[in-house]
Design an enzyme around this catalytic site. Structure first.
Site, short mmCIF file in Angstrom:
data_model
loop_
_atom_site.label_atom_id
_atom_site.label_comp_id
_atom_site.label_asym_id
_atom_site.label_seq_id
_atom_site.Cartn_x
_atom_site.Cartn_y
_atom_site.Cartn_z
N LYS A 20 -13.05 -55.73 43.65
CA LYS A 20 -14.26 -55.44 42.86
C LYS A 20 -14.08 -54.16 42.05
O LYS A 20 -14.33 -54.13 40.84
CB LYS A 20 -15.45 -55.32 43.81
CG LYS A 20 -16.78 -55.01 43.14
CD LYS A 20 -17.96 -55.41 43.99
CE LYS A 20 -18.31 -54.42 45.08
NZ LYS A 20 -18.85 -53.15 44.58
N SER A 29 -16.55 -39.20 46.54
CA SER A 29 -17.07 -40.43 45.93
C SER A 29 -16.24 -40.78 44.70
O SER A 29 -16.16 -40.00 43.75
CB SER A 29 -18.54 -40.24 45.52
OG SER A 29 -18.89 -41.19 44.54
N ASP A 55 -16.75 -48.83 52.66
CA ASP A 55 -17.51 -50.09 52.59
C ASP A 55 -17.32 -50.96 53.83
O ASP A 55 -17.93 -52.03 53.94
CB ASP A 55 -17.08 -50.88 51.34
CG ASP A 55 -17.51 -50.16 50.06
OD1 ASP A 55 -18.48 -49.38 50.10
OD2 ASP A 55 -16.86 -50.36 49.02
N LYS A 77 -26.10 -46.39 50.12
CA LYS A 77 -25.39 -47.57 49.57
C LYS A 77 -26.43 -48.61 49.14
O LYS A 77 -27.59 -48.27 48.96
CB LYS A 77 -24.41 -48.12 50.60
CG LYS A 77 -23.23 -47.18 50.85
CD LYS A 77 -22.36 -47.03 49.62
CE LYS A 77 -21.24 -46.03 49.80
NZ LYS A 77 -20.55 -45.73 48.55
N ARG A 86 -22.67 -56.70 51.96
CA ARG A 86 -21.78 -56.40 53.10
C ARG A 86 -22.49 -56.60 54.44
O ARG A 86 -21.86 -56.93 55.44
CB ARG A 86 -21.20 -54.99 52.97
CG ARG A 86 -20.46 -54.81 51.63
CD ARG A 86 -19.29 -53.89 51.68
NE ARG A 86 -18.74 -53.74 50.33
CZ ARG A 86 -17.85 -54.56 49.77
NH1 ARG A 86 -17.40 -55.60 50.43
NH2 ARG A 86 -17.41 -54.35 48.54
C1 S3P Z 1 -16.58 -47.73 44.50
C2 S3P Z 1 -16.65 -46.58 45.22
C3 S3P Z 1 -17.39 -46.45 46.49
C4 S3P Z 1 -17.70 -47.79 47.10
C5 S3P Z 1 -18.20 -48.78 46.10
C6 S3P Z 1 -17.20 -48.98 44.97
C7 S3P Z 1 -15.84 -47.72 43.23
O1 S3P Z 1 -18.58 -45.76 46.24
O2 S3P Z 1 -18.65 -47.65 48.13
O3 S3P Z 1 -18.44 -50.02 46.72
O4 S3P Z 1 -15.57 -48.80 42.68
O5 S3P Z 1 -15.52 -46.64 42.73
P1 S3P Z 1 -18.61 -44.15 46.31
O6 S3P Z 1 -17.41 -43.73 45.58
O7 S3P Z 1 -19.83 -43.65 45.64
O8 S3P Z 1 -18.58 -43.84 47.78
#
Ligand code: S3P
Length: 434
Positions: A24, A172, A323, A350, A397
């Site tokens: 994703k 993040s 995740d 989330k 999830r």
């Molecule tokens: C993601 C980063 C994560 C993850 C999300 C996808 C991304 O979030 O939880 O499902 O694609 O950069 P955070 O970076 O805010 O933790």
């Protein structure tokens, strides 16, 4: 739209092969970054799921041409690094935090106005964490609730954004990526330092577009793109999503007499915390046939039923399995002893408050087995299970984790099962093969 989904207890082990759908995070980035180029990019194994389609919709609204050859293959043709155009209407990020936060970084330096909306879940999630550093760079972004929530309006800054050094309070990838993307258009290099390194797909893929980045420990610096310095590759092949494989890694471990071969799983080290934790729990996992695909490491992974034991882990590993906490909690319910998870406060912001959702919904199936803490969970293993009706809370999830839990225990009836469409539309049909 199915109102409910009933999962019966597995009658036999899950045995067979599964092709894991595209990642994703990488699918989002492939469309965004290709959309800034001026030559066609052929994207393969794209994740055809609601979140990534939100990104496609937003990029199309900004003048980028996206042509689907089939569900998982598309050609993206941008109008150049300065070629995005003002959208005619409000941009809808749907349920997707990645779409919204990364696009805030991409749109902050543009010389046109854009307005974002999203669904009820995204509207509750904090955007100040991205808005603040972008404002430090000179961006003009305004939002509801003291600039923290959707709807958001991005106004042309009137001058180039400034390169900054940002010490992020959270690990993040969404925050980091937004700042790095704005930094592509800034007047000087931009550095982001994180408490712990989050997933680095943005950095890996931008390097493939000719962008100059430097990493030192948990800091990464991006250099502004010079004239002619952004060069789209002809092809990107998206690896399979380890976050989707995670449901089968756990199902294959806890359902008796199982043996699964998961094909084409991305094993970027910033994402493989799930493998480390499951192996520490005693899982029988073999990673084989390692290779590179689209600049990322991929492998095939075999998992077999194993007796698991409880583990403790915290903040340091959290970005590498952020995740996967719901499905790790499922594994923990079947393990011997307690599992103690700390440093997981990010789960509260989330798609839903996942710590609370796990404690509430999982306990309908395993009463008295989970303690909710401010920044984590304590899960008592070898829980006594029962059948019950539960809710996914509209969180993909949660839906998939509850389905695995139900199959491994006494069955489950899941409300709002369609949330799986956000990241794994074929999840139920895949698990029903077994
Ligand atoms: C993601 C980063 C994560 C993850 C999300 C996808 C991304 O979030 O939880 O499902 O694609 O950069 P955070 O970076 O805010 O933790």
């Amino acid at each position: 739209m199915a109102e409910m989904k009933t999962i019966e207890p597995a009658r036999r082990g899950w045995r067979g092969k599964i092709d894991i759908p595209g990642d994703k995070s990488i699918s989002h980035r492939s469309v965004m970054f290709a959309g800034l180029g001026d030559t066609p990019v052929h994207i393969r194994n794209f994740l055809h799921a609601a979140d990534c389609l939100s990104t496609v919709g937003v990029m199309r609204a900004l003048g980028v041409n996206v042509e689907f050859l089939n569900e998982n293959e598309l050609i993206v043709t941008g109008r150049g690094f300065h070629g995005l155009t003002e959208p005619l209407s409000v941009l809808d990020a749907g349920n997707s935090g990645t779409t919204l936060r990364l696009m805030m970084g991409l749109l902050a330096p543009q010389s046109f106005l854009s307005v974002f909306s999203g669904d009820a879940s995204l509207t509750r999630r904090p955007m100040g964490r991205v808005l603040l550093p972008l404002s430090e760079m000179g961006a003009c972004i305004y939002g509801r609730n003291n600039n923290n929530n959707l709807p958001l309006t991005i106004i042309p800054a009137g001058e180039m954004l400034h390169g900054i050094h940002y010490n992020s309070p959270v690990a993040s990838a969404q925050v980091k990526s937004a700042i790095l993307l704005a930094g592509l258009y800034a007047d000087a290099p931009t550095t982001v330092t994180e408490p712990y390194t989050s997933r680095d797909h943005t950095e890996q893929m931008l390097a493939g577009f000719g962008v100059h980045l430097e990493r030192t420990g948990a800091s990464v610096t991006v250099f502004p793109v010079a004239e002619g310095g952004y060069r789209a590759p002809a092809e990107i092949t998206v690896p399979g999503d380890i976050s989707s494989a995670a449901y089968f890694l756990v199902a294959g471990s806890i359902i008796a007499d199982s043996r699964l071969l998961l094909r084409n799983v991305g094993i970027n080290p910033t994402r493989t915390g799930i493998l480390d934790v499951l192996m520490e729990m005693g899982a029988h996992i073999i990673v084989q046939n390692e290779r590179t695909s689209g600049g990322e490491r991929v492998a095939d992974i075999t998992v077999e039923t194993a007796a698991l034991r409880g583990v403790s882990f915290g903040a340091e590993i959290m970005p590498r399995l952020i995740d996967e906490i719901p499905i790790i909690a499922v594994a923990a319910l079947f393990a011997e002893g307690d599992t103690v998870i700390t440093g997981a406060g990010e789960l509260r912001v989330k798609e839903t408050d996942r710590l609370h959702a796990i404690a509430t919904e999982f306990q309908k199936l395993a009463p008295g087995s989970i303690e909710e803490r401010e920044d984590g969970l304590v899960i008592h293993g070898q829980a006594k299970m029962q059948r019950a009706q539960v809710s996914s809370c509209g969180d993909h999830r949660m839906a998939m984790s509850l389905a695995v839990l139900g199959a491994a225990a006494k069955g489950v009836i899941i409300e709002k099962p369609d949330s799986v469409n956000i990241s794994y539309p074929t999840f139920f049909s895949e698990m029903e093969r077994f």
